[in-house]
Design a protein around this motif. Structure first.
Motif, PDB file in Angstrom:
ATOM      1  N   ALA A 185      69.119  25.212  14.371  1.00 57.92           N
ATOM      2  CA  ALA A 185      69.299  26.595  13.408  1.00 57.92           C
ATOM      3  C   ALA A 185      67.656  26.907  12.747  1.00 57.92           C
ATOM      4  N   ARG A 186      67.129  25.755  12.276  1.00 59.55           N
ATOM      5  CA  ARG A 186      65.667  25.954  11.833  1.00 59.55           C
ATOM      6  C   ARG A 186      64.714  26.489  12.723  1.00 59.55           C
ATOM      7  N   PHE A 187      64.704  26.015  13.888  1.00 62.99           N
ATOM      8  CA  PHE A 187      63.640  26.204  15.116  1.00 62.99           C
ATOM      9  C   PHE A 187      64.177  27.850  15.542  1.00 62.99           C
ATOM     10  N   ALA A 188      65.446  27.912  15.594  1.00 63.53           N
ATOM     11  CA  ALA A 188      65.602  29.410  15.842  1.00 63.53           C
ATOM     12  C   ALA A 188      65.215  30.461  14.956  1.00 63.53           C
ATOM     13  N   ASP A 189      65.258  30.143  13.557  1.00 65.30           N
ATOM     14  CA  ASP A 189      64.835  30.829  12.512  1.00 65.30           C
ATOM     15  C   ASP A 189      63.068  30.900  12.726  1.00 65.30           C
ATOM     16  N   ASP A 190      62.428  30.020  13.018  1.00 71.34           N
ATOM     17  CA  ASP A 190      61.045  29.574  13.257  1.00 71.34           C
ATOM     18  C   ASP A 190      60.784  30.852  14.412  1.00 71.34           C
ATOM     19  N   ARG A 191      61.551  31.031  15.728  1.00 65.93           N
ATOM     20  CA  ARG A 191      61.144  31.828  16.598  1.00 65.93           C
ATOM     21  C   ARG A 191      61.412  33.331  16.206  1.00 65.93           C
ATOM     22  N   ALA A 192      62.255  33.516  15.403  1.00 67.44           N
ATOM     23  CA  ALA A 192      62.541  34.818  14.971  1.00 67.44           C
ATOM     24  C   ALA A 192      61.719  35.445  14.158  1.00 67.44           C
ATOM     25  N   ALA A 193      61.078  34.424  13.120  1.00 61.61           N
ATOM     26  CA  ALA A 193      59.893  34.737  12.280  1.00 61.61           C
ATOM     27  C   ALA A 193      58.507  34.905  12.934  1.00 61.61           C
ATOM     28  N   ALA A 194      58.172  34.398  14.182  1.00 60.29           N
ATOM     29  CA  ALA A 194      57.226  34.378  14.910  1.00 60.29           C
ATOM     30  C   ALA A 194      57.182  35.711  15.750  1.00 60.29           C
ATOM     31  N   VAL A 195      58.653  35.964  16.324  1.00 52.94           N
ATOM     32  CA  VAL A 195      58.398  37.422  16.866  1.00 52.94           C
ATOM     33  C   VAL A 195      58.479  38.572  15.953  1.00 52.94           C
ATOM     34  N   ALA A 196      58.907  38.389  14.810  1.00 52.65           N
ATOM     35  CA  ALA A 196      58.760  39.252  13.789  1.00 52.65           C
ATOM     36  C   ALA A 196      57.058  39.469  13.584  1.00 52.65           C
ATOM     37  N   ALA A 197      56.303  38.264  13.374  1.00 53.46           N
ATOM     38  CA  ALA A 197      54.965  38.349  13.353  1.00 53.46           C
ATOM     39  C   ALA A 197      54.158  39.128  14.349  1.00 53.46           C
ATOM     40  N   ILE A 198      54.748  38.915  15.476  1.00 56.24           N
ATOM     41  CA  ILE A 198      54.163  39.744  16.705  1.00 56.24           C
ATOM     42  C   ILE A 198      54.192  41.156  16.454  1.00 56.24           C
ATOM     43  N   GLY A 199      55.539  41.454  15.854  1.00 59.91           N
ATOM     44  CA  GLY A 199      55.636  43.075  15.692  1.00 59.91           C
ATOM     45  C   GLY A 199      54.839  43.741  14.392  1.00 59.91           C
ATOM     46  N   GLN A 200      54.378  42.556  13.688  1.00 57.56           N
ATOM     47  CA  GLN A 200      53.310  43.152  12.519  1.00 57.56           C
ATOM     48  C   GLN A 200      51.946  43.557  13.361  1.00 57.56           C
ATOM     49  N   GLN A 201      51.699  43.044  14.401  1.00 58.95           N
ATOM     50  CA  GLN A 201      50.202  43.281  14.909  1.00 58.95           C
ATOM     51  C   GLN A 201      50.531  44.167  16.074  1.00 58.95           C
ATOM     52  N   VAL A 202      51.696  44.579  16.650  1.00 52.81           N
ATOM     53  CA  VAL A 202      52.114  45.610  17.655  1.00 52.81           C
ATOM     54  C   VAL A 202      52.503  46.693  16.912  1.00 52.81           C
ATOM     55  N   HIS A 203      52.866  46.788  15.463  1.00 56.77           N
ATOM     56  CA  HIS A 203      53.201  47.865  14.717  1.00 56.77           C
ATOM     57  C   HIS A 203      54.563  48.520  15.334  1.00 56.77           C
ATOM     58  N   ARG A 204      55.503  47.674  15.983  1.00 55.88           N
ATOM     59  CA  ARG A 204      56.729  48.081  16.456  1.00 55.88           C
ATOM     60  C   ARG A 204      57.750  46.903  16.482  1.00 55.88           C
ATOM     61  N   PRO A 205      59.047  47.352  16.445  1.00 53.52           N
ATOM     62  CA  PRO A 205      59.947  46.138  16.824  1.00 53.52           C
ATOM     63  C   PRO A 205      59.590  45.644  18.156  1.00 53.52           C
ATOM     64  N   VAL A 206      59.651  44.276  18.234  1.00 50.56           N
ATOM     65  CA  VAL A 206      59.533  43.662  19.767  1.00 50.56           C
ATOM     66  C   VAL A 206      60.634  42.816  20.106  1.00 50.56           C
ATOM     67  N   ALA A 207      61.007  42.506  21.277  1.00 51.15           N
ATOM     68  CA  ALA A 207      61.793  41.732  21.844  1.00 51.15           C
ATOM     69  C   ALA A 207      61.010  40.803  22.659  1.00 51.15           C
ATOM     70  N   VAL A 208      61.297  39.345  22.622  1.00 52.98           N
ATOM     71  CA  VAL A 208      60.276  38.528  23.377  1.00 52.98           C
ATOM     72  C   VAL A 208      61.496  37.543  24.133  1.00 52.98           C
ATOM     73  N   PRO A 209      61.538  37.775  25.592  1.00 51.67           N
ATOM     74  CA  PRO A 209      62.426  36.920  26.233  1.00 51.67           C
ATOM     75  C   PRO A 209      62.182  35.282  26.423  1.00 51.67           C
ATOM     76  N   GLU A 210      62.867  34.593  26.606  1.00 51.89           N
ATOM     77  CA  GLU A 210      62.884  33.247  26.495  1.00 51.89           C
ATOM     78  C   GLU A 210      61.742  32.824  27.598  1.00 51.89           C
ATOM     79  N   GLY A 211      60.983  31.849  27.304  1.00 51.91           N
ATOM     80  CA  GLY A 211      59.962  31.518  28.328  1.00 51.91           C
ATOM     81  C   GLY A 211      58.771  32.547  28.822  1.00 51.91           C
ATOM     82  N   ALA A 212      58.630  33.605  27.782  1.00 51.24           N
ATOM     83  CA  ALA A 212      57.528  34.502  28.100  1.00 51.24           C
ATOM     84  C   ALA A 212      56.090  33.983  27.878  1.00 51.24           C
TER      85      ALA A 212
END
Length: 461
Positions: free
Chosen positions: A231-258
């Motif tokens: 659960a902790r690492f899943a939250d870390d992954r979601a936070a990292a995906v949100a950090a990517i969205g901060q640089q793209v300035h759009r909501p993003v989805a990242v498939p596993e293994g990208a």
């Protein structure tokens, strides 16, 4: 398109529809209940409007979601979607547009004068005067103005390139965090599968009277701890995906293994390839041009003028013939003060010196960062090689031996669990080393200046 209705609104709407249908279909509606009132109709309209608004919001969110499935997609999304980069490119475009007209001749001026009270001249009464004037700056001033404008535009492009490189590195740091969280979750899943196999063995030994119940409890406690880690690492992954969205300035989805591939290794680079260095170099040239411009302030500017005067015949003074006059003049504008010129020249000289010193400081800092990055990459590669060639091999051998010994009753459960945890900890260390190595390599790419390509300027419309 399938629309999902929220349960509270959907249930209320469904209930209202069923009730209305039952009322209308009943053979004795007057005996069962009254017909739907205007309040019921209004409630149904409100519910339908809420459902429509929610469906529209869901459709817009689905359209705005950007799927990033590789490093190339990530860099492209940052370059095309980051609004700050577009703003920097627009500023650079504005500077480039200004440089296109810098150094041009001053626009000619036209002056028209009317005299309510005529001016008496030797040729008659002067009623109107038309004057056209064109100034000609001292040779060299226009060229210096063009140089300053070009350097300012160049500095704007380099600023845009620097922002693009910084945003790309931040997005890649977040991508490496996504990859690290996924790798850790994969190791935990594998560890849990092995613990479940050990749990069955421990239960069998406990039922046969050969093991202790505490062994089963410890295994179950270890499994529960891994659930929390997942659960902790899943939250870390979601936070990292949100950090990517901060640089793209759009909501993003990242498939596993990208983001599984390591960053490319840059062998050598030079500080001159960085946008910061090029910007400072342009700033030095601009400061030098500003100093030379200040030195030429006391040089006179020339001007040409043509004047047309309308004169009518008059009785005073005598001999006035009333003919119009045309005159051509040459002007010479010479500044008399020296204090402002000397202050501007000194300010430009100090600015040029400051830019040169800042450039020297940047080169020294870059060389230190490049050396530090090289040492860090070498250490991480050595640690990873030692972990793969020595530690993991020994841990896997020890784990296999412990499993066989525990199954045969030659060793205790704690020895098996300790061997399994040791191997798991080493695999988690490997995940961390791989992530740190990839991050260091991407940092090296940033240091090399490969991303410092000036952003494309918007076209002038």
């Amino acid at each position: 398109m399938t629309t999902t209705v929220p349960s509270p609104i959907g249930d209320a709407l469904k209930s209202a529809c069923i009730q209305s249908k039952n009322i209308m279909d009943s053979p004795f509606p007057a005996l069962n209940c009254r017909r739907p009132s205007w309040r019921s109709v209004l409630l149904g309209c409100v519910l339908l409007g809420a459902v429509g608004a929610f469906s529209t919001t869901q459709a817009q969110d689905a359209e705005e979601l950007l799927v990033v499935s590789s490093v190339e997609d990530l860099l492209r999304a940052v370059s095309e979607g980051n609004v700050s980069l577009r703003a920097a490119a627009s500023r650079a475009g504005a500077l480039a547009s200004a440089s296109g007209v810098a150094g041009a001749l001053p626009d000619p001026t036209v002056a028209v004068g009317f005299f309510p009270l005529p001016i008496h001249t030797a040729r008659g009464e002067q009623l109107m005067q038309l004057r056209v004037e064109q100034m000609l700056p001292w040779p060299g001033k226009r060229e210096l103005q063009r140089t300053m404008a070009d350097m300012e535009a160049h500095m704007g492009r380099e600023d845009a390139a620097r922002l693009k490189a910084e945003a790309s590195l931040e997005a890649l740091h977040a991508a490496m965090a996504v990859a690290q969280a996924e790798a850790r979750m994969a190791e935990i899943h594998s560890f849990r599968e092995r613990l479940r196999r050990f749990e069955s063995v421990a239960l069998t030994r406990y039922e046969n009277g050969e093991g202790e119940q505490q062994h089963v409890w410890k295994l179950q406690l270890a499994l529960a701890a891994q659930e929390q880690a997942l659960a902790r690492f899943a939250d870390d992954r979601a936070a990292a995906v949100a950090a990517i969205g901060q640089q793209v300035h759009r909501p993003v989805a990242v498939p596993e293994g990208a983001f599984l591939a390591l960053a490319p290794m840059v062998a050598d680079a030079f500080p001159e390839e960085r946008s910061e260095y090029r910007r400072m170099q342009a700033g030095i040239q601009r400061a030098a041009a500003a100093r030379e411009t200040a030195r030429l302030v006391n040089r006179p500017d020339w001007g040409l003028s043509a004047t047309w005067m309308t004169i009518v015949e008059s009785d005073m003074p005598a001999m006035s013939d009333g003919r119009d006059a045309f005159g051509v003049g040459v002007m010479l504008r010479v500044p008399l003060g020296r204090r402002e010129q000397e202050a501007r020249e000194e300010a430009a000289r100090l600015q040029e010196q400051a830019m040169q010193e800042a450039q020297e400081a940047f080169v020294a800092a870059w060389q230190a960062m490049w050396a530090e990055n090289s040492i860090r990459i070498g250490q991480l590669e050595a640690q990873l090689a030692h972990l793969d060639s020595r530690l993991l091999l020994v841990a896997e051998s020890m784990l296999e031996s412990s499993v066989q010994a525990y199954a045969a009753g030659r060793s205790g459960f704690l020895d098996l669990l300790d061997a399994e945890r040791t191997a798991f900890d080493l695999r988690m260390q490997r995940v961390e080393l791989v992530t740190r190595l990839a991050t260091a390599r991407w940092t090296r790419v940033r240091l090399s200046g490969q991303w410092d390509v000036p952003s494309e300027l918007p076209s002038n419309r």
